[in-house]
Design an enzyme around this catalytic site. Structure first.
Site, short mmCIF file in Angstrom:
data_model
loop_
_atom_site.label_atom_id
_atom_site.label_comp_id
_atom_site.label_asym_id
_atom_site.label_seq_id
_atom_site.Cartn_x
_atom_site.Cartn_y
_atom_site.Cartn_z
N GLU A 21 31.79 41.61 36.29
CA GLU A 21 31.44 40.19 36.23
C GLU A 21 29.98 39.96 35.83
O GLU A 21 29.47 38.85 35.90
CB GLU A 21 31.76 39.51 37.58
CG GLU A 21 33.27 39.41 37.81
CD GLU A 21 33.64 38.71 39.12
OE1 GLU A 21 32.77 38.57 40.00
OE2 GLU A 21 34.82 38.31 39.25
N TYR A 125 47.53 34.87 35.53
CA TYR A 125 47.76 33.82 36.51
C TYR A 125 48.67 32.73 35.95
O TYR A 125 49.54 32.20 36.65
CB TYR A 125 46.43 33.24 36.99
CG TYR A 125 45.60 34.22 37.79
CD1 TYR A 125 46.20 35.04 38.74
CD2 TYR A 125 44.22 34.33 37.60
CE1 TYR A 125 45.44 35.95 39.48
CE2 TYR A 125 43.47 35.23 38.34
CZ TYR A 125 44.08 36.05 39.27
OH TYR A 125 43.34 36.94 40.01
#
Lengths: 151, 151
Positions: A21, A125
């Protein structure tokens, strides 16, 4: 569910995600913090782990939240799979186990956050039937900013 | 801090916010749910309230969360002021009280979410020194979607 003995591996996965990240210097907690916060009488989180050859290669860390519209919910803080073990269905297995656990606990909603440039995660997702909320933004204030605001 | 007797007023504020957020049919919980969830032995949230002439005109509802980078945090779920009482500094007073409480409890971070078209709220939060995270998106799955995913 994870045990105290898994905290070293959990910490390694947390650090690996922070590098992915692009914020590797943000991890302030250590293995002892995880043990205290997750495995005392009132644990602040729960964690599912995936193993391959007796080693932890993935985890789903979550905790309860509360919606003033829906009541008790669960928040999935981290879903992490070791880079060497991606594309083996481990993330999907952990995700499904988390959802099954939350469903059994009776919560009306689960929620989490995703980086808008993490296309693989967003596709994953979306395919699961989850809804990406495009019009909400997260806001954070650090302890230092809190102190500045109060003084 | 709010007491059980405040739950009727808290519920009214929650409904008022849902109307402002253009989702009036999303409030599934009732006053009894708030009493059970917030005022049992293990409360799922805490709530600060503001009064004018013995009536509740605003609230800040929050609960603990957990960051795998920072440790324990607090989440501000709702900061609501009655429409008739805006522009009187009540929101700022509740916000400050929440931050002071979180600071005293020792959390390293507080967080919340804001609608990207709620310019007044965004300006208010920016002025406070909080950081709007532009690159994160919220994701949610309802109980019905969880059931579909599992079957």
């Amino acid at each position: 569910m994870a045990t105290i003995d898994d905290c070293q591996s959990i910490h390694q996965l947390i650090v690996a995600l922070s590098i992915f990240e692009k914020e590797p210097h943000q991890v302030d907690i250590n293995v002892e913090d995880l043990i205290r916060d997750g495995f005392s009488d009132n644990p602040l989180f729960r964690c599912l782990v995936a193993q391959r050859e007796q080693k932890i290669v993935g985890m789903a860390l979550f905790y309860p939240r509360y919606s003033t519209w829906k009541g008790p919910t669960f928040h999935l803080e981290d879903l992490i799979v070791q880079k060497e073990h991606t594309h083996q269905g481990i993330g999907k297995q952990l995700f499904k186990e988390f959802i099954a656990y939350a469903y059994r606990q009776g919560v009306q909603r689960i929620e989490w956050a995703v980086l808008n440039w993490n296309k693989n995660a967003i596709d994953f997702y979306k395919k699961s039937g989850a809804k990406i909320l495009e019009d909400w933004r997260l806001v954070q204030m650090t302890r230092q900013q809190m102190n500045q605001y109060l003084n």
